[in-house]
Scaffold this motif. Structure first.
Motif, short mmCIF file in Angstrom:
data_model
loop_
_atom_site.label_atom_id
_atom_site.label_comp_id
_atom_site.label_asym_id
_atom_site.label_seq_id
_atom_site.Cartn_x
_atom_site.Cartn_y
_atom_site.Cartn_z
N ASN A 10 0.79 -1.23 0.00
CA ASN A 10 0.00 0.00 0.00
C ASN A 10 0.83 1.29 0.00
O ASN A 10 0.28 2.37 0.15
CB ASN A 10 -0.99 0.00 1.17
N LEU A 11 2.14 1.19 -0.14
CA LEU A 11 3.00 2.39 -0.12
C LEU A 11 2.55 3.44 -1.12
O LEU A 11 2.59 4.64 -0.83
CB LEU A 11 4.45 2.02 -0.42
N HIS A 12 2.14 2.99 -2.29
CA HIS A 12 1.77 3.93 -3.35
C HIS A 12 0.55 4.79 -2.97
O HIS A 12 0.34 5.85 -3.56
CB HIS A 12 1.49 3.17 -4.65
N ASN A 13 -0.20 4.38 -1.98
CA ASN A 13 -1.37 5.14 -1.54
C ASN A 13 -1.05 6.24 -0.53
O ASN A 13 -1.94 7.01 -0.17
CB ASN A 13 -2.41 4.20 -0.90
N HIS A 14 0.20 6.29 -0.07
CA HIS A 14 0.52 7.18 1.06
C HIS A 14 1.65 8.16 0.80
O HIS A 14 2.25 8.68 1.74
CB HIS A 14 0.82 6.33 2.30
N GLY A 15 1.93 8.43 -0.46
CA GLY A 15 2.91 9.45 -0.81
C GLY A 15 4.24 9.26 -0.11
O GLY A 15 4.82 8.19 -0.14
N GLU A 16 4.71 10.31 0.58
CA GLU A 16 6.02 10.32 1.23
C GLU A 16 6.02 9.69 2.63
O GLU A 16 7.05 9.70 3.30
CB GLU A 16 6.51 11.77 1.36
N LEU A 17 4.90 9.15 3.09
CA LEU A 17 4.80 8.69 4.47
C LEU A 17 5.84 7.64 4.82
O LEU A 17 6.46 7.68 5.88
CB LEU A 17 3.39 8.17 4.78
N PHE A 18 6.07 6.68 3.92
CA PHE A 18 7.05 5.61 4.19
C PHE A 18 8.45 6.20 4.36
O PHE A 18 9.14 5.92 5.34
CB PHE A 18 7.01 4.60 3.05
N ALA A 19 8.87 7.05 3.43
CA ALA A 19 10.18 7.70 3.53
C ALA A 19 10.25 8.59 4.76
O ALA A 19 11.28 8.63 5.45
CB ALA A 19 10.47 8.51 2.26
N ASN A 20 9.17 9.29 5.07
CA ASN A 20 9.16 10.15 6.26
C ASN A 20 9.28 9.35 7.55
O ASN A 20 9.88 9.81 8.52
CB ASN A 20 7.89 11.01 6.30
N MET A 21 8.75 8.12 7.55
CA MET A 21 8.89 7.26 8.72
C MET A 21 10.36 6.89 8.91
O MET A 21 10.89 6.95 10.03
CB MET A 21 8.01 6.01 8.55
N PHE A 22 11.07 6.55 7.83
CA PHE A 22 12.49 6.24 7.93
C PHE A 22 13.31 7.48 8.32
O PHE A 22 14.30 7.37 9.04
CB PHE A 22 13.01 5.65 6.63
N ARG A 23 12.87 8.66 7.87
CA ARG A 23 13.55 9.90 8.28
C ARG A 23 13.34 10.17 9.77
O ARG A 23 14.26 10.57 10.48
CB ARG A 23 13.02 11.07 7.45
N ALA A 24 12.13 9.91 10.26
CA ALA A 24 11.84 10.09 11.69
C ALA A 24 12.65 9.09 12.52
O ALA A 24 13.15 9.42 13.59
CB ALA A 24 10.35 9.94 11.97
N ARG A 25 12.79 7.88 12.03
CA ARG A 25 13.63 6.89 12.72
C ARG A 25 15.09 7.37 12.74
O ARG A 25 15.77 7.20 13.75
CB ARG A 25 13.52 5.52 12.04
N HIS A 26 15.55 7.96 11.66
CA HIS A 26 16.92 8.48 11.60
C HIS A 26 17.12 9.55 12.68
O HIS A 26 18.11 9.51 13.42
CB HIS A 26 17.20 9.05 10.20
N THR A 28 15.42 9.97 15.41
CA THR A 28 15.28 9.37 16.74
C THR A 28 16.49 8.52 17.11
O THR A 28 17.10 8.72 18.17
CB THR A 28 14.01 8.51 16.81
N PHE A 29 16.83 7.55 16.27
CA PHE A 29 17.82 6.56 16.66
C PHE A 29 19.27 6.96 16.35
O PHE A 29 20.16 6.65 17.13
CB PHE A 29 17.50 5.21 16.01
N PHE A 117 9.21 4.11 18.46
CA PHE A 117 9.68 5.45 18.80
C PHE A 117 8.54 6.44 18.85
O PHE A 117 7.50 6.25 18.22
CB PHE A 117 10.73 5.94 17.79
N VAL A 118 8.74 7.50 19.62
CA VAL A 118 7.91 8.70 19.59
C VAL A 118 8.89 9.83 19.33
O VAL A 118 9.89 9.96 20.05
CB VAL A 118 7.14 8.93 20.90
N SER A 119 8.64 10.61 18.33
CA SER A 119 9.54 11.70 17.94
C SER A 119 9.75 12.68 19.08
O SER A 119 8.82 13.02 19.81
CB SER A 119 8.97 12.43 16.72
N ASN A 120 10.98 13.17 19.22
CA ASN A 120 11.29 14.20 20.21
C ASN A 120 10.56 15.50 19.91
O ASN A 120 10.44 16.36 20.79
CB ASN A 120 12.80 14.47 20.27
N ASP A 121 10.07 15.66 18.68
CA ASP A 121 9.34 16.87 18.29
C ASP A 121 7.91 16.90 18.83
O ASP A 121 7.25 17.93 18.76
CB ASP A 121 9.30 17.01 16.76
#
Length: 195
Positions: A10-26, A28-29, A117-121
């Motif tokens: 379902n990635l194609h249905n959610h635009g940048e959300l998948f990449a943004n999740m990996f950016r948020a993990r970056h 955080t971790f 994770f929960v973002s520090n933001d």
């Protein structure tokens, strides 16, 4: 605020959300926790981010506020299976082998919960609501995937939060230092009803 469970289907249905999740993990971790993890283009990932996994994201206007990865304990990719089992097998240098009080299972009804994770933001006043939304969506997704139990590594005091929302979360190993954070392996029953 929304919660979405992502998969390769379902990635194609959610635009940048998948990449943004990996950016948020970056953020955080790698940036905040200073963990030495694989990264590319400002995104954190590892050998467990495969088509077999699912990623639960709490987000608002494309900004990922929290997330968790769900991986079936039956999955195998090369020498890797899932994080807890591979740590127990001695394949991971940063997680102790004795993290679990029993042999890591291989069972279609047991999934691993990792990279929580929960973002520090996220402002302090909103953190509990975001955590509860993440837990709720994780349970809904896990049940939909056929999980009766989740196995995960969480911060040492998180089982109290889980119990507050009605989640049956039981420590299943010793408290350990995982990347500078005191953590514990837990089993989480999907049979209980959330408040």
């Amino acid at each position: 605020m929304q919660a979405t469970t992502l998969s390769y289907d379902n990635l194609h249905n959610h635009g940048e959300l998948f990449a943004n999740m990996f950016r948020a993990r970056h953020r955080t971790f790698i940036q905040n926790n200073r963990w030495d993890l694989p990264e590319a283009n400002g995104m954190e990932f590892d050998q467990y981010d495969t088509p077999a996994s699912r990623w639960v994201c709490v987000h608002r206007d494309g900004e990922v506020m929290a997330g968790v990865r769900l991986t079936p304990t039956t999955h195998r990719c090369g020498i890797y299976t899932y994080m807890i089992r591979d740590a127990q097998r001695g394949l991971l240098e940063t997680i102790p082998r004795d993290l679990l009080n029993f042999e890591a299972p291989i069972d279609p009804n047991i999934w691993e919960s990792s990279r929580v994770f929960v973002s520090n933001d996220v402002p302090a006043a909103e953190r509990l609501r975001v955590q509860m939304q993440l837990i709720h969506e994780m349970v809904v997704s896990a049940r939909t995937l056929g999980a009766t139990t989740l196995l995960g590594i969480i911060p040492e005091h998180s089982p109290r939060l889980a119990r507050r929302v009605g989640l049956d979360c039981v420590p299943s190993g010793p408290v350990m230092d995982a990347g500078g954070t005191r953590s514990v392996c837990v089993t989480i029953s999907m049979a209980t009803k959330l408040h």
